[in-house]
Design a protein around this motif. Structure first.
Motif, PDB file in Angstrom:
ATOM      1  N   SER A  80      13.146   6.636 -11.785  1.00 17.32           N
ATOM      2  CA  SER A  80      11.766   6.532 -11.309  1.00 17.32           C
ATOM      3  C   SER A  80      11.266   5.092 -11.293  1.00 17.32           C
ATOM      4  O   SER A  80      10.276   4.776 -10.619  1.00 17.32           O
ATOM      5  N   LEU A  81      11.938   4.234 -12.062  1.00 15.30           N
ATOM      6  CA  LEU A  81      11.466   2.855 -12.195  1.00 15.30           C
ATOM      7  C   LEU A  81      11.705   2.078 -10.900  1.00 15.30           C
ATOM      8  O   LEU A  81      12.700   2.315 -10.221  1.00 15.30           O
ATOM      9  N   PRO A  82      10.793   1.147 -10.564  1.00 14.40           N
ATOM     10  CA  PRO A  82       9.586   0.724 -11.291  1.00 14.40           C
ATOM     11  C   PRO A  82       8.465   1.754 -11.172  1.00 14.40           C
ATOM     12  O   PRO A  82       8.339   2.415 -10.146  1.00 14.40           O
ATOM     13  N   TYR A  83       7.643   1.842 -12.224  1.00  9.55           N
ATOM     14  CA  TYR A  83       6.601   2.862 -12.246  1.00  9.55           C
ATOM     15  C   TYR A  83       5.450   2.430 -13.154  1.00  9.55           C
ATOM     16  O   TYR A  83       5.673   1.965 -14.273  1.00  9.55           O
ATOM     17  N   ALA A  84       4.238   2.583 -12.644  1.00 13.79           N
ATOM     18  CA  ALA A  84       3.030   2.319 -13.432  1.00 13.79           C
ATOM     19  C   ALA A  84       1.977   3.321 -13.020  1.00 13.79           C
ATOM     20  O   ALA A  84       1.937   3.759 -11.862  1.00 13.79           O
ATOM     21  N   LYS A  85       1.147   3.714 -13.974  1.00 12.54           N
ATOM     22  CA  LYS A  85       0.098   4.695 -13.685  1.00 12.54           C
ATOM     23  C   LYS A  85      -1.209   4.242 -14.322  1.00 12.54           C
ATOM     24  O   LYS A  85      -1.232   3.779 -15.460  1.00 12.54           O
ATOM     25  N   LEU A  86      -2.301   4.390 -13.572  1.00 17.52           N
ATOM     26  CA  LEU A  86      -3.626   4.034 -14.071  1.00 17.52           C
ATOM     27  C   LEU A  86      -4.341   5.286 -14.557  1.00 17.52           C
ATOM     28  O   LEU A  86      -4.406   6.293 -13.835  1.00 17.52           O
ATOM     29  N   ILE A  87      -4.889   5.227 -15.773  1.00 20.51           N
ATOM     30  CA  ILE A  87      -5.616   6.350 -16.363  1.00 20.51           C
ATOM     31  C   ILE A  87      -7.075   5.964 -16.543  1.00 20.51           C
ATOM     32  O   ILE A  87      -7.392   4.916 -17.118  1.00 20.51           O
ATOM     33  N   ARG A  88      -7.976   6.807 -16.047  1.00 22.82           N
ATOM     34  CA  ARG A  88      -9.415   6.638 -16.255  1.00 22.82           C
ATOM     35  C   ARG A  88     -10.023   7.988 -16.600  1.00 22.82           C
ATOM     36  O   ARG A  88      -9.728   8.987 -15.947  1.00 22.82           O
ATOM     37  N   ASN A  89     -10.854   7.999 -17.633  1.00 25.60           N
ATOM     38  CA  ASN A  89     -11.498   9.238 -18.070  1.00 25.60           C
ATOM     39  C   ASN A  89     -10.483  10.349 -18.326  1.00 25.60           C
ATOM     40  O   ASN A  89     -10.737  11.520 -18.034  1.00 25.60           O
ATOM     41  N   GLY A  90      -9.324   9.954 -18.857  1.00 26.41           N
ATOM     42  CA  GLY A  90      -8.311  10.927 -19.238  1.00 26.41           C
ATOM     43  C   GLY A  90      -7.471  11.468 -18.101  1.00 26.41           C
ATOM     44  O   GLY A  90      -6.643  12.351 -18.313  1.00 26.41           O
ATOM     45  N   ALA A  91      -7.668  10.952 -16.881  1.00 27.68           N
ATOM     46  CA  ALA A  91      -6.927  11.472 -15.731  1.00 27.68           C
ATOM     47  C   ALA A  91      -6.308  10.325 -14.942  1.00 27.68           C
ATOM     48  O   ALA A  91      -6.776   9.187 -14.999  1.00 27.68           O
ATOM     49  N   ALA A  92      -5.244  10.641 -14.185  1.00 32.92           N
ATOM     50  CA  ALA A  92      -4.569   9.622 -13.388  1.00 32.92           C
ATOM     51  C   ALA A  92      -5.410   9.232 -12.185  1.00 32.92           C
ATOM     52  O   ALA A  92      -6.013  10.087 -11.531  1.00 32.92           O
ATOM     53  N   HIS A  93      -5.446   7.929 -11.901  1.00 34.97           N
ATOM     54  CA  HIS A  93      -6.201   7.418 -10.755  1.00 34.97           C
ATOM     55  C   HIS A  93      -5.322   6.528  -9.888  1.00 34.97           C
ATOM     56  O   HIS A  93      -5.765   5.504  -9.388  1.00 34.97           O
ATOM     57  N   GLY A  94      -4.071   6.906  -9.715  1.00 34.04           N
ATOM     58  CA  GLY A  94      -3.185   6.149  -8.847  1.00 34.04           C
ATOM     59  C   GLY A  94      -1.929   5.710  -9.569  1.00 34.04           C
ATOM     60  O   GLY A  94      -1.915   5.538 -10.785  1.00 34.04           O
ATOM     61  N   ILE A  95      -0.859   5.553  -8.795  1.00 33.86           N
ATOM     62  CA  ILE A  95       0.413   5.118  -9.357  1.00 33.86           C
ATOM     63  C   ILE A  95       1.008   4.017  -8.489  1.00 33.86           C
ATOM     64  O   ILE A  95       0.663   3.872  -7.311  1.00 33.86           O
ATOM     65  N   ILE A  96       1.900   3.232  -9.095  1.00 34.89           N
ATOM     66  CA  ILE A  96       2.730   2.279  -8.355  1.00 34.89           C
ATOM     67  C   ILE A  96       4.182   2.626  -8.665  1.00 34.89           C
ATOM     68  O   ILE A  96       4.570   2.634  -9.829  1.00 34.89           O
ATOM     69  N   ASN A  97       4.963   2.928  -7.647  1.00 35.61           N
ATOM     70  CA  ASN A  97       6.391   3.183  -7.857  1.00 35.61           C
ATOM     71  C   ASN A  97       7.203   2.434  -6.804  1.00 35.61           C
ATOM     72  O   ASN A  97       8.103   2.979  -6.176  1.00 35.61           O
ATOM     73  N   GLU A  98       6.835   1.165  -6.649  1.00 43.46           N
ATOM     74  CA  GLU A  98       7.553   0.278  -5.737  1.00 43.46           C
ATOM     75  C   GLU A  98       7.668  -1.092  -6.392  1.00 43.46           C
ATOM     76  O   GLU A  98       7.080  -1.328  -7.444  1.00 43.46           O
ATOM     77  N   THR A  99       8.449  -1.962  -5.812  1.00 46.55           N
ATOM     78  CA  THR A  99       8.617  -3.298  -6.374  1.00 46.55           C
ATOM     79  C   THR A  99       7.266  -3.959  -6.575  1.00 46.55           C
ATOM     80  O   THR A  99       6.443  -4.022  -5.660  1.00 46.55           O
ATOM     81  N   MET A 100       7.013  -4.423  -7.786  1.00 48.28           N
ATOM     82  CA  MET A 100       5.696  -4.937  -8.134  1.00 48.28           C
ATOM     83  C   MET A 100       5.637  -6.449  -7.975  1.00 48.28           C
ATOM     84  O   MET A 100       6.541  -7.171  -8.398  1.00 48.28           O
ATOM     85  N   THR A 101       4.567  -6.888  -7.352  1.00 48.81           N
ATOM     86  CA  THR A 101       4.254  -8.311  -7.252  1.00 48.81           C
ATOM     87  C   THR A 101       2.859  -8.515  -7.814  1.00 48.81           C
ATOM     88  O   THR A 101       2.085  -7.552  -7.956  1.00 48.81           O
ATOM     89  N   GLU A 102       2.538  -9.746  -8.124  1.00 52.49           N
ATOM     90  CA  GLU A 102       1.197 -10.016  -8.656  1.00 52.49           C
ATOM     91  C   GLU A 102       0.131  -9.597  -7.645  1.00 52.49           C
ATOM     92  O   GLU A 102      -0.899  -9.015  -8.016  1.00 52.49           O
ATOM     93  N   GLU A 103       0.373  -9.875  -6.366  1.00 48.18           N
ATOM     94  CA  GLU A 103      -0.600  -9.515  -5.326  1.00 48.18           C
ATOM     95  C   GLU A 103      -0.808  -8.005  -5.271  1.00 48.18           C
ATOM     96  O   GLU A 103      -1.941  -7.516  -5.193  1.00 48.18           O
ATOM     97  N   LEU A 104       0.288  -7.260  -5.299  1.00 50.30           N
ATOM     98  CA  LEU A 104       0.201  -5.799  -5.245  1.00 50.30           C
ATOM     99  C   LEU A 104      -0.553  -5.256  -6.456  1.00 50.30           C
ATOM    100  O   LEU A 104      -1.429  -4.386  -6.318  1.00 50.30           O
ATOM    101  N   CYS A 105      -0.214  -5.757  -7.659  1.00 49.48           N
ATOM    102  CA  CYS A 105      -0.833  -5.246  -8.879  1.00 49.48           C
ATOM    103  C   CYS A 105      -2.317  -5.572  -8.943  1.00 49.48           C
ATOM    104  O   CYS A 105      -3.127  -4.743  -9.376  1.00 49.48           O
ATOM    105  N   GLU A 106      -2.681  -6.767  -8.518  1.00 45.69           N
ATOM    106  CA  GLU A 106      -4.111  -7.131  -8.509  1.00 45.69           C
ATOM    107  C   GLU A 106      -4.879  -6.268  -7.515  1.00 45.69           C
ATOM    108  O   GLU A 106      -6.004  -5.826  -7.807  1.00 45.69           O
ATOM    109  N   LYS A 107      -4.294  -6.030  -6.369  1.00 47.59           N
ATOM    110  CA  LYS A 107      -4.943  -5.177  -5.376  1.00 47.59           C
ATOM    111  C   LYS A 107      -5.115  -3.763  -5.911  1.00 47.59           C
ATOM    112  O   LYS A 107      -6.112  -3.080  -5.633  1.00 47.59           O
ATOM    113  N   PHE A 108      -4.148  -3.315  -6.708  1.00 49.54           N
ATOM    114  CA  PHE A 108      -4.181  -1.970  -7.287  1.00 49.54           C
ATOM    115  C   PHE A 108      -5.271  -1.845  -8.354  1.00 49.54           C
ATOM    116  O   PHE A 108      -6.018  -0.870  -8.383  1.00 49.54           O
ATOM    117  N   ILE A 109      -5.385  -2.844  -9.240  1.00 56.66           N
ATOM    118  CA  ILE A 109      -6.297  -2.741 -10.386  1.00 56.66           C
ATOM    119  C   ILE A 109      -7.725  -3.167 -10.050  1.00 56.66           C
ATOM    120  O   ILE A 109      -8.681  -2.714 -10.684  1.00 56.66           O
TER     121      ILE A 109
END
Length: 296
Positions: A80-109
């Motif tokens: 499954s890697l690479p993989y990251a998941k954002l949690i807000r209020n106890g629930a998932a609010h999006g995932i990243i499962n592709e090659t991560m770059t600083e630009e992609l991660c900043e756009k995500f968060i």
């Protein structure tokens, strides 16, 4: 300036550092494996972003080799890697499962950390630091008007009243919160602040405490009581590590010298850990182990 919030996630702290913490702040769970260099690079990337946006979100590092059950709950394995998941209020609010770059991660968060409510809260904190309490409270009231059910704003108001020396106003807001919010990580931290505030107000001032320690020493009952009072004063003024050191000293002495202070020191240590779980989650497990080693 706020400190970056980064912690290793396991099955013991998952509830507190991910589920409950996500009620007050976004939690980015980044999954990695020791044999996967790319996943380790992703961890470094997110840690760097946590430093850049310090205090805006929590980075929880989850080693899928060590935390097999947690990884399976998220349906994550080596493939499954690479993989990251954002949690807000106890629930998932999006995932990243592709090659991560600083630009992609900043756009995500970015959408989760940059909004009008957070800006108003930041303005209020800055105004409090500058001593402009009236304008700070106006900013908090406006934030509360925009999102009356946002518990983070209510916690900010509680902090505001505590700093203003109005614990009765702070307590009124806290008592109006739901039990599940009071029992959250932030709720327990506020309850701990009330606890230490009451202890500090019940005891002598710091000059008297210091004089007692100098005259009696920590081996006497009077000295131990003074050291206990000092711990509350230190913690109440934001010196949590120094307060933990004082409580540790009491528990160490209590292993060889019977006294009546040990139960109170143990309770204070438990309350202090609740503060660490919010302000410095990476320190909480070590302090918890330290307390358990001294008590058992």
């Amino acid at each position: 300036m706020s400190e970056a919030m980064i912690a290793d996630i396991d099955d013991i702290n998952f509830q507190a550092l991910v589920v409950e913490a996500s009620i007050r702040i976004p939690v980015l769970v980044i999954f990695w494996h020791p044999s996967n260099p790319e996943s380790q690079e992703n961890v470094e990337l997110w840690m760097s972003l946590a430093e850049k946006y310090s205090g805006k979100f929590i980075v929880g590092k989850l080693n899928i080799e060590d935390q097999v059950m947690l990884a399976s709950q998220f349906s994550v394995d080596d493939n499954s890697l690479p993989y990251a998941k954002l949690i807000r209020n106890g629930a998932a609010h999006g995932i990243i499962n592709e090659t991560m770059t600083e630009e992609l991660c900043e756009k995500f968060i970015q959408p989760h950390i940059d909004n009008e409510i957070d800006n108003l809260r930041d303005v209020a904190k800055q105004l409090i630091q500058q001593g402009d309490y009236d304008k700070a409270f106006d900013a908090l009231k406006e934030a509360n008007r925009l999102e009356p059910e946002n518990y983070n704003i209510l916690f900010d108001m509680i902090d505001y009243y505590l700093k203003m020396g109005k614990p009765e106003n702070a307590r009124e807001i806290f008592d109006g919160l739901g039990e599940h919010i009071q029992q959250s990580v932030h709720g327990k931290q506020i309850a701990a602040v009330f606890y230490f505030s009451e202890l500090a107000n019940q005891g002598p001032d710091i000059q008297t405490v210091q004089k007692t320690l100098q005259e009696k020493g920590v081996q006497s009952s009077e000295g131990l009581e003074a050291l206990f009072q000092l711990s509350s004063i230190l913690i109440l003024h934001g010196q949590e590590d120094a307060g933990a050191e004082a409580l540790t000293k009491i528990l160490q002495i209590s292993q060889t010298v019977p006294n009546d202070i040990k139960p109170k020191a143990a309770e204070s240590f438990r309350k202090l850990i609740a503060i660490f779980e919010l302000k410095a989650p990476e320190k909480a497990p070590d302090y918890r182990r330290q307390m358990q080693n001294l008590l058992f």
